[in-house]
Design a protein around this motif. Structure first.
Motif, PDB file in Angstrom:
ATOM      1  N   ARG A  78       0.812  -1.216   0.000  1.00  0.00           N
ATOM      2  CA  ARG A  78       0.000   0.000   0.000  1.00  0.00           C
ATOM      3  C   ARG A  78       0.851   1.275   0.000  1.00  0.00           C
ATOM      4  NH1 ARG A  78      -2.699  -1.124   4.115  1.00  0.00           N
ATOM      5  NH2 ARG A  78      -1.623   0.174   5.658  1.00  0.00           N
ATOM      6  N   ILE A  79       2.009   1.243   0.654  1.00  0.00           N
ATOM      7  CA  ILE A  79       2.816   2.457   0.770  1.00  0.00           C
ATOM      8  C   ILE A  79       3.879   2.588  -0.315  1.00  0.00           C
ATOM      9  CG2 ILE A  79       2.447   2.489   3.267  1.00  0.00           C
ATOM     10  CD1 ILE A  79       5.292   1.407   3.607  1.00  0.00           C
ATOM     11  N   ARG A  80       4.061   1.553  -1.126  1.00  0.00           N
ATOM     12  CA  ARG A  80       5.096   1.587  -2.145  1.00  0.00           C
ATOM     13  C   ARG A  80       4.574   2.187  -3.455  1.00  0.00           C
ATOM     14  NH1 ARG A  80      10.077   1.871  -1.326  1.00  0.00           N
ATOM     15  NH2 ARG A  80      10.383   1.094  -3.448  1.00  0.00           N
ATOM     16  N   PRO A  81       5.440   2.853  -4.230  1.00  0.00           N
ATOM     17  CA  PRO A  81       4.995   3.452  -5.503  1.00  0.00           C
ATOM     18  C   PRO A  81       4.832   2.428  -6.630  1.00  0.00           C
ATOM     19  CG  PRO A  81       7.340   3.875  -5.164  1.00  0.00           C
ATOM     20  CD  PRO A  81       6.837   3.242  -3.902  1.00  0.00           C
ATOM     21  N   GLU A  82       5.504   1.276  -6.532  1.00  0.00           N
ATOM     22  CA  GLU A  82       5.393   0.272  -7.593  1.00  0.00           C
ATOM     23  C   GLU A  82       4.042  -0.444  -7.526  1.00  0.00           C
ATOM     24  OE1 GLU A  82       9.379   0.892  -5.953  1.00  0.00           O
ATOM     25  OE2 GLU A  82       7.771  -0.314  -5.086  1.00  0.00           O
ATOM     26  N   ARG A  83       3.666  -1.051  -8.630  1.00  0.00           N
ATOM     27  CA  ARG A  83       2.497  -1.928  -8.651  1.00  0.00           C
ATOM     28  C   ARG A  83       2.950  -3.334  -8.243  1.00  0.00           C
ATOM     29  NH1 ARG A  83       0.817  -2.657 -13.926  1.00  0.00           N
ATOM     30  NH2 ARG A  83       2.884  -1.976 -14.618  1.00  0.00           N
ATOM     31  N   TYR A  84       2.093  -4.043  -7.537  1.00  0.00           N
ATOM     32  CA  TYR A  84       2.466  -5.345  -7.009  1.00  0.00           C
ATOM     33  C   TYR A  84       1.387  -6.391  -7.254  1.00  0.00           C
ATOM     34  CZ  TYR A  84       6.552  -3.665  -4.451  1.00  0.00           C
ATOM     35  OH  TYR A  84       7.784  -3.151  -4.129  1.00  0.00           O
ATOM     36  N   GLU A  85       1.834  -7.650  -7.366  1.00  0.00           N
ATOM     37  CA  GLU A  85       0.951  -8.809  -7.261  1.00  0.00           C
ATOM     38  C   GLU A  85       1.614  -9.789  -6.301  1.00  0.00           C
ATOM     39  OE1 GLU A  85       0.373 -10.793 -10.972  1.00  0.00           O
ATOM     40  OE2 GLU A  85       2.490 -11.248 -11.288  1.00  0.00           O
ATOM     41  N   LEU A  86       0.820 -10.352  -5.394  1.00  0.00           N
ATOM     42  CA  LEU A  86       1.316 -11.292  -4.393  1.00  0.00           C
ATOM     43  C   LEU A  86       0.810 -12.679  -4.747  1.00  0.00           C
ATOM     44  CD1 LEU A  86       0.454  -9.170  -1.210  1.00  0.00           C
ATOM     45  CD2 LEU A  86       2.568  -9.149  -2.553  1.00  0.00           C
ATOM     46  N   ILE A  87       1.715 -13.555  -5.160  1.00  0.00           N
ATOM     47  CA  ILE A  87       1.335 -14.890  -5.623  1.00  0.00           C
ATOM     48  C   ILE A  87       1.739 -15.923  -4.575  1.00  0.00           C
ATOM     49  CG2 ILE A  87       1.624 -16.625  -7.428  1.00  0.00           C
ATOM     50  CD1 ILE A  87       2.173 -14.372  -9.382  1.00  0.00           C
ATOM     51  N   PHE A  88       0.746 -16.453  -3.876  1.00  0.00           N
ATOM     52  CA  PHE A  88       0.980 -17.509  -2.897  1.00  0.00           C
ATOM     53  C   PHE A  88       0.808 -18.867  -3.582  1.00  0.00           C
ATOM     54  CE2 PHE A  88      -0.137 -13.851  -0.380  1.00  0.00           C
ATOM     55  CZ  PHE A  88       0.632 -13.963   0.764  1.00  0.00           C
ATOM     56  N   VAL A  89       1.735 -19.763  -3.325  1.00  0.00           N
ATOM     57  CA  VAL A  89       1.656 -21.120  -3.880  1.00  0.00           C
ATOM     58  C   VAL A  89       1.496 -22.091  -2.712  1.00  0.00           C
ATOM     59  CG1 VAL A  89       2.746 -22.880  -5.311  1.00  0.00           C
ATOM     60  CG2 VAL A  89       3.148 -20.455  -5.799  1.00  0.00           C
TER      61      VAL A  89
END
Length: 322
Positions: free
Chosen positions: A32-43
């Motif tokens: 939420r606080i970072r400027p980059e876009r993220y995806e969190l992939i749990f396996v």
């Protein structure tokens, strides 16, 4: 580098119920606080507790979370392999879900990536909460592996690292049945650098790498990147021959020692060395056999949060769920 990069974070999980809520909260706050876009992939590597349910509950609040669920436990390294194959980011970060490798290190990795490095690996400066036995054996293994292989695998590093999309695309073409991911990343080359950090103590749950799995990982890494164990046959045979000749010579000179006893001892020595060599050769042959069967590396039972399922030979019986 792109000014608005998408960063994929891959997290293998296995029975992480005790700590997964904290992990989800920390990562969600970080994103939420970072400027980059993220995806969190749990396996999910075949968890038998409510790890999957907790991740699914978090997905309702955070659209950046994705979940890949194996049909059974296939192992940590294959969970990493599957995870990176589902990423779409310009950069991919692999980290454990227990927060021993803190997300606060990722910005430093991104800075090095923006400077042109294709791989930025976390190098452990300090390891909190680990026994002296694990620290000593890990240190010994890393240096033994470095001495026995031609691939420059950094010491004191795990799987915690950032990789450029180009590196990930190459890794996706490597279908090894017994992958040693950190070694494979070193093998592909490109510009690589380290970021020093202090590994944190696990706050909940227990390690999913007991001694047996640690030994298997060490053996896997050694045999994936070195044929030195095969050369052990020549060394042992020479040593055994030398000891046998020495025993016979000493027995003959002293006279009062039973020659039969020494000969029998030397035969036992030769026999144990022979069985050791057969075991080493058998392990290499077993790896060739496993690779030759060309079975899927793993089976994905279902995916959640992806726009659509990825259909490749590695993903069998897969259902995409939003």
């Amino acid at each position: 580098m792109t000014t608005d990069p998408l960063v994929s974070i891959v997290l293998p999980v296995f029975n992480e119920s005790e700590g997964i809520d904290n992990t989800l909260a920390v990562l969600s706050n970080y994103v939420r606080i970072r400027p980059e876009r993220y995806e969190l992939i749990f396996v999910d590597d075949g968890s038998q507790d409510d790890t999957v349910a907790k991740i699914q509950a978090a997905m309702a609040k955070n659209s950046a979370i994705r979940l890949v669920r194996f049909s059974r436990n296939f192992g940590h390294q294959l969970a990493i392999t599957a995870g990176i194959r589902y990423t779409t980011g310009d950069a991919v970060v692999v980290m454990d879900a227990d927060l021993q490798d803190p997300p606060s290190v990722i910005p430093a990795m991104l800075d090095q990536w923006q400077k042109g490095f294709s791989v930025v690996y976390g190098k452990r400066r300090h390891r909190s909460g680990e026994t002296w036995f694990k620290k000593v054996t890990a240190t010994t293994f890393y240096r033994l592996l470095a001495a026995m292989t031609k691939v420059d695998i950094p010491v004191d590093t795990g799987d915690f690292r950032l990789m450029d999309r180009q590196v990930v695309d190459i890794l996706m073409t490597m279908n090894e049945t017994d992958p040693y991911v950190r070694g494979m990343v070193s093998w592909v080359g490109f510009k690589q650098t380290a970021v020093l950090y202090d590994r944190q103590e696990r706050t909940a749950g227990e390690s999913k790498y007991p001694l047996r799995k640690m030994l298997n990982l060490a053996m896997n890494g050694l045999m994936s990147f070195s044929t030195a164990p095969l050369a052990l046959a020549s060394w042992l045979s020479g040593i055994a021959l030398g000891i046998s000749v020495l025993i016979v010579a000493i027995s003959a000179l002293l006279g009062d020692l039973a020659l039969d006893t020494w000969i029998l001892s030397s035969l036992f020595f030769l026999g144990s060395g022979g069985f050791l060599i057969l075991g080493i050769i058998g392990t290499y042959i077993g790896r060739l056999f496993n690779q030759s069967r060309q079975r899927p590396l793993y089976i994905v039972e279902a995916t959640y949060g992806f726009a659509q399922a990825k259909a490749t030979p590695q993903y069998v019986q897969q259902r995409a769920r939003m």
